[in-house]
Design a protein around this motif. Structure first.
Motif, PDB file in Angstrom:
ATOM      1  N   ALA A 302       6.820 -29.549  10.109  1.00  0.00           N
ATOM      2  CA  ALA A 302       7.906 -28.647   9.430  1.00  0.00           C
ATOM      3  C   ALA A 302       7.548 -28.517   8.098  1.00  0.00           C
ATOM      4  O   ALA A 302       7.745 -27.319   7.625  1.00  0.00           O
ATOM      5  CB  ALA A 302       9.082 -29.434   9.524  1.00  0.00           C
ATOM      6  N   GLU A 306       6.875 -24.687   6.577  1.00  0.00           N
ATOM      7  CA  GLU A 306       7.855 -24.207   5.820  1.00  0.00           C
ATOM      8  C   GLU A 306       6.819 -23.557   4.600  1.00  0.00           C
ATOM      9  O   GLU A 306       7.208 -22.576   3.814  1.00  0.00           O
ATOM     10  CB  GLU A 306       8.461 -25.177   4.977  1.00  0.00           C
ATOM     11  N   TYR A 321       6.951 -24.905  14.165  1.00  0.00           N
ATOM     12  CA  TYR A 321       8.146 -25.381  14.508  1.00  0.00           C
ATOM     13  C   TYR A 321       8.352 -25.343  16.017  1.00  0.00           C
ATOM     14  O   TYR A 321       8.841 -26.392  16.647  1.00  0.00           O
ATOM     15  CB  TYR A 321       9.480 -24.295  14.113  1.00  0.00           C
ATOM     16  N   VAL A 345      15.271 -29.495  12.176  1.00  0.00           N
ATOM     17  CA  VAL A 345      14.501 -28.352  12.357  1.00  0.00           C
ATOM     18  C   VAL A 345      14.970 -27.169  13.059  1.00  0.00           C
ATOM     19  O   VAL A 345      15.089 -25.813  12.534  1.00  0.00           O
ATOM     20  CB  VAL A 345      13.298 -28.835  13.249  1.00  0.00           C
ATOM     21  N   HIS A 349      15.447 -23.734  11.464  1.00  0.00           N
ATOM     22  CA  HIS A 349      14.437 -22.682  11.877  1.00  0.00           C
ATOM     23  C   HIS A 349      14.680 -22.334  13.630  1.00  0.00           C
ATOM     24  O   HIS A 349      13.824 -21.797  14.007  1.00  0.00           O
ATOM     25  CB  HIS A 349      13.157 -23.364  11.736  1.00  0.00           C
TER      26      HIS A 349
END
Length: 457
Positions: A302, A306, A321, A345, A349
């Motif tokens: 993650a 990001e 992801y 998560v 996302h």
């Protein structure tokens, strides 16, 4: 945005050094068959290694030491298959390999090894296997089970370092912070050493005493006797400083850890995060890409996703992801409760409904500051802002002095959605003041929201 997961003294200088025994593991990676065959199926004759103590701190071994130790232990167990202590040690190594290497298929193998140990030496005299099972339960996020097993191990051996440490971990993850403080004080009296000191520091941090946490870790670092110990404690110091927005200091500690153990994954991840926060995105990406190649765990995946997203590389971000979702499916198949990771998560996302389902399931199991925050954020992304604020307030009240930039950001965004502009400005500003690099995407979103709010005032 996955927050740092906990990794805890009255300092007693008389115990400033301790011996690290040679220990356990197979080569890190995602090939379960090589581990299973080592102790049970490979008939190639090799020289037997000495039996290894079940109390060895596998959590702090460098990957190479872990790999060499477990290979030796597997050879030993082929020659001495009735060594109950050896089987317990092998189980502990598999747990650590799964925890750090991102391969949850190790957990059933660990369970099998502990079972072999208990078959050879019943529980009444086998604290090593019981403590190992407690650590396995904690690794699978069964913290109630971990607490029960740790207590059982301590009835057999009140001085079991692994059981004392796992008991602290379980109480922390269950949100029982006063009990965790009492447990770590007990552990410090019985078995002072780096596993206890790092847990003591984390309990102090959760209670808002970051200065006390820093003092404990610095004194632990001064006494570190091996490179692996130095890396372990320096990484904890780096994580503490990063959480307070002290990125240069954090990077310095992560650098210390990597000089001691150049392949330390947690330290390299921390350095990558610190570099990203300092604007050195090229080297930050390089660090995090190397980390996920070696250890594809949700937090690291993650973080890289990001960072990619913040750099406009959305396709690459989406791949990270998706890998988190693949990992969670594999982990669930091997007995791991992954709802906290899934909730965070998916909320940030992915699928808001899935995030809410996972967060509610995790809250039903344990009421900690982290699960309260995850449920608050999942409710917010599902459009249930008033209920979300209730849990955001719970996250703040469960440990009132604990400060976490992600929590403040979440609460500020929830308050913004509810039209509480003053509350939103206060908490978004507090998040950025505490740690302006808490998340590559979250910090950017907080700044944009704060700018929009200031424009309306």
């Amino acid at each position: 945005m996955l927050v740092r997961k906990p990794q805890f003294a009255r300092w007693d200088g008389r115990h400033g050094r301790w011996r690290i025994a040679a220990v356990v593991a197979v080569a890190l990676g995602l090939t379960a068959g090589s581990v299973a065959s080592g102790a049970d199926g490979d008939a190639t004759p090799r020289r037997a290694a000495p039996a290894l103590a079940a109390v060895v701190p596998v959590e702090r071994l460098a990957a190479g030491d872990l790999a060499q130790g477990i290979a030796a232990l597997q050879r030993h167990l082929r020659d001495q298959p009735r060594d109950a202590t050896g089987w317990a040690t092998l189980g502990a190594a598999y747990v650590e390999q799964a925890r750090t290497g991102g391969d949850p298929t190790r957990y059933p193998q660990a369970e099998k090894a502990f079972g072999r140990s208990l078959a050879l030496r019943p529980a009444a005299g086998n604290d090593a296997a019981l403590a190992g099972l407690a650590a396995l339960a904690a690794a699978r996020h069964d913290f109630a089970g971990a607490l029960s097993l740790a207590d059982h191990a301590l009835r057999v051996n009140p001085y079991s370092e692994r059981a004392l440490s796992t008991r602290v971990d379980a109480l922390v993850e269950l949100g029982r912070y006063d009990a965790a403080l009492a447990a770590v004080r007990l552990a410090d009296r019985r078995r002072p050493g780096i596993p206890v000191f790092t847990r003591y520091a984390y309990v102090l941090e959760l209670r808002g005493d970051t200065d006390g946490s820093r003092r404990v870790l610095r004194r632990a670092l001064e006494s570190a006797y091996t490179p692996a110990d130095e890396a372990y404690v320096a990484t904890a110091l780096g994580q503490l400083e990063f959480g307070r927005g002290r990125f240069e200091e954090a990077a310095g500690h992560f650098g210390t850890a990597l000089r001691a153990d150049p392949r330390n994954v947690a330290a390299q991840e921390g350095r990558g995060r610190a570099r990203a926060a300092l604007g050195d995105t090229t080297r930050a990406v390089a660090d995090l890409e190397d980390v996920v190649r070696r250890h594809p765990l949700p937090g690291q995946l993650a973080a890289l996703g990001e960072l990619y997203e913040a750099l406009g590389r959305r396709e690459h971000a989406g791949e990270q992801y998706a890998l988190v979702r693949t990992w969670t499916r594999l982990a669930r198949a091997n007995g791991v409760a992954t709802d906290l990771e899934s909730a965070l998560v998916e909320a940030d996302h992915g699928d808001a409904a899935e995030a809410l389902k996972a967060a509610r399931a995790e809250w039903a199991r344990r009421q900690s500051v982290h699960t309260a925050d995850a449920l608050a954020w999942a409710l917010h992304t599902a459009g249930r802002h008033a209920e979300a604020l209730t849990y955001a307030k719970k996250a703040a009240s469960l440990s009132p002095r604990y400060r976490n930039a992600s929590f403040l950001f979440h609460r500020g965004m929830i308050e913004r959605a509810l039209g509480d502009d003053a509350g939103a400005r206060r908490n978004l500003a507090a998040a950025l003041a505490l740690n302006p690099g808490f998340s590559a995407t979250g910090a950017r979103e907080a700044k944009a929201a704060l700018t929009a709010l200031e424009g309306r005032s």
